[in-house]
Design a protein around this motif. Structure first.
Motif, PDB file in Angstrom:
ATOM      1  N   UNK A   1       0.716  -1.265   0.026  1.00 21.35           N
ATOM      2  CA  UNK A   1       0.095  -0.064  -0.075  1.00 21.35           C
ATOM      3  C   UNK A   1       0.886   1.052   0.180  1.00 21.35           C
ATOM      4  N   UNK A   2       0.945   1.987   0.969  1.00 22.86           N
ATOM      5  CA  UNK A   2       1.467   3.200   0.952  1.00 22.86           C
ATOM      6  C   UNK A   2       3.061   2.834   1.107  1.00 22.86           C
ATOM      7  N   UNK A   3       3.846   3.193  -0.149  1.00 26.46           N
ATOM      8  CA  UNK A   3       5.472   2.602  -0.128  1.00 26.46           C
ATOM      9  C   UNK A   3       6.360   4.667   0.928  1.00 26.46           C
ATOM     10  N   UNK A   4       5.476   4.511   1.325  1.00 31.85           N
ATOM     11  CA  UNK A   4       5.969   6.309   1.515  1.00 31.85           C
ATOM     12  C   UNK A   4       5.973   6.617   3.221  1.00 31.85           C
ATOM     13  N   UNK A   5       5.283   5.487   4.024  1.00 30.50           N
ATOM     14  CA  UNK A   5       4.963   5.345   4.962  1.00 30.50           C
ATOM     15  C   UNK A   5       6.243   5.594   6.233  1.00 30.50           C
ATOM     16  N   UNK A   6       6.334   6.015   7.443  1.00 26.53           N
ATOM     17  CA  UNK A   6       7.402   6.280   8.469  1.00 26.53           C
ATOM     18  C   UNK A   6       7.738   5.171   8.549  1.00 26.53           C
ATOM     19  N   UNK A   7       6.528   3.872   8.531  1.00 25.56           N
ATOM     20  CA  UNK A   7       7.268   2.964   9.323  1.00 25.56           C
ATOM     21  C   UNK A   7       8.180   2.012   8.479  1.00 25.56           C
ATOM     22  N   UNK A   8       8.139   2.572   7.258  1.00 21.04           N
ATOM     23  CA  UNK A   8       8.004   1.322   6.100  1.00 21.04           C
ATOM     24  C   UNK A   8      10.123   2.309   5.929  1.00 21.04           C
ATOM     25  N   UNK A   9       9.982   3.714   5.951  1.00 25.74           N
ATOM     26  CA  UNK A   9      10.775   3.785   5.593  1.00 25.74           C
ATOM     27  C   UNK A   9      12.605   4.178   6.817  1.00 25.74           C
ATOM     28  N   UNK A  10      11.913   3.710   7.496  1.00 28.80           N
ATOM     29  CA  UNK A  10      12.974   3.397   8.483  1.00 28.80           C
ATOM     30  C   UNK A  10      13.684   1.668   8.300  1.00 28.80           C
ATOM     31  N   UNK A  11      12.893   1.156   7.508  1.00 30.65           N
ATOM     32  CA  UNK A  11      13.022  -0.419   6.674  1.00 30.65           C
ATOM     33  C   UNK A  11      13.991  -0.075   5.776  1.00 30.65           C
ATOM     34  N   UNK A  12      14.548   0.698   5.171  1.00 34.01           N
ATOM     35  CA  UNK A  12      14.785   1.088   4.159  1.00 34.01           C
ATOM     36  C   UNK A  12      16.180   2.362   4.068  1.00 34.01           C
ATOM     37  N   UNK A  13      17.387   1.615   3.281  1.00 37.42           N
ATOM     38  CA  UNK A  13      18.428   2.826   3.235  1.00 37.42           C
ATOM     39  C   UNK A  13      18.748   2.912   2.027  1.00 37.42           C
ATOM     40  N   UNK A  14      19.064   4.358   1.637  1.00 39.53           N
ATOM     41  CA  UNK A  14      18.685   5.040  -0.024  1.00 39.53           C
ATOM     42  C   UNK A  14      19.845   5.600   0.466  1.00 39.53           C
ATOM     43  N   UNK A  15      20.701   4.898  -0.310  1.00 41.17           N
ATOM     44  CA  UNK A  15      22.165   5.826  -1.764  1.00 41.17           C
ATOM     45  C   UNK A  15      21.964   6.653  -2.858  1.00 41.17           C
TER      46      UNK A  15
END
Length: 652
Positions: free
Chosen positions: A412-426
């Protein structure tokens, strides 16, 4: 241009016939108490392509500044064309690391501006403009703004501007950083053509596969030249051989073989490095080395799929020489605070029939991606192929026009705060703040990713340590060289221990030693269960991926492990050593597609689809032009060869 009846001298194999065009003796350069260059000596012959290879901070750019007459040496004797560099500046073309032309001017306007500064006559300007734009395949884009060009086209324009006043010497400081493999190969073929006309070229590059194209190479570290020779001489001087070992249990095999490594000659195994679907093992003796590898793996009850003996690479030479001097930085494990239990069959990144439109332009077309936890997946393509657009959709930064995406099990929401904490992006562009110190940037990211305060100091210190910046953490980030910035940015992207890691060209401009450390860290994260999706223009490093796919014009054209992709290539790759390299290349390109013929110093790489028929035809064609072939042999496809062949075939 040399023709078949006027053979050029081959600097890689012939003795010097003339005085050196560049002569450097006892060059020193100090900045206060810091010694940037410490007594280096080298000469460069007319028409030679000479490579200056070394890590960030080795002194390469300082040496270029002095050769270009931009800076005075502290001590030493330096001559270019028999003059002090400052007096020879009108005969020197210099491409700096940073693109220095005007982005809001067109190709032609940039050329006219440089021609005017150098007082090039209208007649000479028109002749040279047409010649060099045609040589760079830019003749159709004269009115395009420089800011709208791809990275490869920008570098070709910069080279055109350096050539418009017809210099005898070209200084190129990392000219292909950030340039895709197809454009890089075209760029080096242009350099070979210029050298055949008598232009002398000195080039610095962090890509050691590019150094294979130089006539001679100088390995530089900490302000000193460690070794000079042809690529073949450097590899032979190493006195080691390389085994490609394939097994279904890479991590266990690596541990077992690393326990056998001995630099003192006690065993035949000298180095072990993990790649995506294989191990590279450096050995002192082919027979006893392979025997020891087999015995070690058999004793550990580990399966062996294949063991192939092959030649060491220039990167093997470079890293081994520095390790022998104790200069390789230690591997520092990440201070983990989170333990995960993820099944390796579980998909961390999933996309099906992914599309993205920008107006009427379709940038991504029905792309499918699946990356499992613990896997390193490479997304490769030329500039404009759709890689960065795909990554931005996969991590929720850009909305897909159509298609299904699942990230960490979320649909669903790929921009959620909870999901973003599980992702690293360089990202591809440097994402830290240039006006903050290194430690301030790291503290900012630690806060953004909600790292508990009790853990922040340890993790920030880890980033400082892996970057080799102990005691310098209060430097303003904008003052760092590009390679060090990349290291800091990588550290910032992983401090919070992401489950899923997106790396968009993470090692662009990073030197070979640091790149090796980078990949040890990436492999360590993958082994702890992190899913890694990476893009790179450096195809030798793409061998580190477990699987990969090639994008062409937004579409996937091939997918598999590095070995599978190389094995899937049609035809054969042939290495030809003629006595007239440029003339042979020009002749073969008259009947073969240009991408099939490429110059590597004193050799050619030629791709043929039907070797039984085409190889005799190649010999006859060269012989009829009075070109002697010293050797002709099939060689294995590299991943770069496979990439270029796949991309070019897909575009026809």
């Amino acid at each position: 241009m040399h023709t078949a009846s006027s053979p050029p001298r081959n600097p890689a194999s012939s003795p010097p016939l003339t005085a050196p065009i560049i002569q450097v003796e006892g060059l020193h350069k100090r900045y206060g108490r810091i010694a940037a260059v410490r007594g280096i000596d080298f000469t460069v012959q007319p028409g030679e392509v000479f490579g200056l290879i070394g890590p960030d901070g080795a002194g390469k750019t300082t040496t270029f500044h002095i050769l270009g007459g931009v800076m005075e040496a502290t001590a030493g004797h330096i001559q270019v064309r028999g003059q002090a560099p400052r007096d020879a500046r009108l005969d020197i073309g210099y491409l700096t690391q940073q693109f220095s032309l005007y982005l809001d001017l067109s190709i032609d306007e940039n050329l006219r501006y440089i021609g005017g500064l150098r007082s090039v006559s209208d007649r000479d300007f028109a002749e040279r403009r047409n010649k060099y734009l045609r040589l760079m395949s830019l003749e159709r884009f004269g009115d395009r703004l420089a800011g709208q060009l791809s990275g490869g086209m920008k570098q070709k324009l910069a080279l055109c501007c350096a050539l418009i006043y017809k210099p005898e010497v070209l200084l190129l400081d990392e000219p292909t950083t950030g340039v895709d493999p197809v454009s890089r190969r075209e760029f080096w073929d242009v350099l070979a053509a210029l050298a055949s006309e008598g232009v002398t070229i000195v080039v610095a590059t962090p890509y050691l596969d590019e150094a294979e194209r130089c006539n001679r190479v100088a390995l530089m570290y900490e302000g000193q030249i460690q070794q000079i020779g042809t690529p073949a001489e450097l590899k032979q001087s190493l006195g080691l051989h390389r085994l490609e070992v394939r097994t279904s249990q890479l991590q266990a095999a690596e541990r077992s073989l690393e326990a056998q490594v001995a630099d003192d000659g006690a065993t035949a195994i000298r180095d072990v490095q993990t790649f995506g679907d294989r191990l590279d093992v450096l050995i002192s003796d082919p027979q006893s080395g392979e025997t020891q590898v087999r015995q070690t793996l058999n004793q550990a009850r580990l399966p062996i799929d294949s063991i192939d003996l092959t030649q060491p690479t220039l990167e093997n030479v470079f890293v081994t020489r520095l390790r022998q001097q104790g200069l390789e930085p230690p591997f520092i494990s990440f201070p983990r605070s989170i333990r995960r239990d993820r099944r390796p069959t579980e998909a961390a990144i999933y996309a099906r029939n992914l599309n993205r439109m920008f107006g009427t332009f379709q940038a991504v077309k029905n792309v499918n991606v699946e990356v499992r936890y613990g896997e390193i997946f490479g997304l490769l393509g030329a500039n404009g192929a759709g890689k960065t657009t795909t990554i931005k959709m996969l991590c929720g930064l850009l909305e897909a026009s159509s298609g299904d995406i699942a990230l960490g099990g979320e649909t669903g929401n790929l921009r959620s705060q909870a999901l973003r904490r599980r992702i690293g992006y360089m990202s591809q562009k440097f994402t830290l703040y240039d006006d903050l110190t290194i430690v301030q940037n790291l503290e900012f990211y630690a806060g953004v990713y909600s790292i508990p305060k009790r853990l922040r100091r340890e993790k920030i210190e880890w980033v400082i340590d892996i970057c080799g910046l102990e005691g310098q953490e209060n430097l303003i980030t904008g003052q760092l060289p590009g390679g060090w910035k990349q290291r800091v940015a990588f550290g910032a992207s992983v401090m919070h221990e992401p489950e899923i890691l997106f790396l968009d060209e993470p090692t662009s401009g990073v030197d070979p030693l640091a790149r090796r450390q980078f990949w040890r860290l990436i492999n360590d994260f993958a082994r702890q269960g992190t899913a890694v999706l990476v893009t790179t223009h450096y195809l030798e490093e793409a061998e580190q991926c477990n699987r990969m796919s090639f994008l062409v014009a937004g579409e996937t054209v091939i997918e598999g492990s590095p070995s599978q992709i190389k094995a899937a290539q049609p035809g054969k790759l042939i290495e030809i050593t003629p006595d007239q390299n440029q003339a042979a290349s020009d002749l073969l390109k008259q009947t073969l597609e240009p991408w099939r013929v490429s110059i590597f110093a004193d050799r050619l790489h030629v791709v043929v689809d039907d070797p039984d028929t085409e190889i005799p035809q190649l010999r006859d064609r060269l012989q009829s032009a009075n070109i002697t072939v010293h050797s002709l042999r099939p060689i294995p496809y590299s991943l770069e060869d496979a990439f270029i062949g796949t991309v070019q075939r897909a575009q026809t």
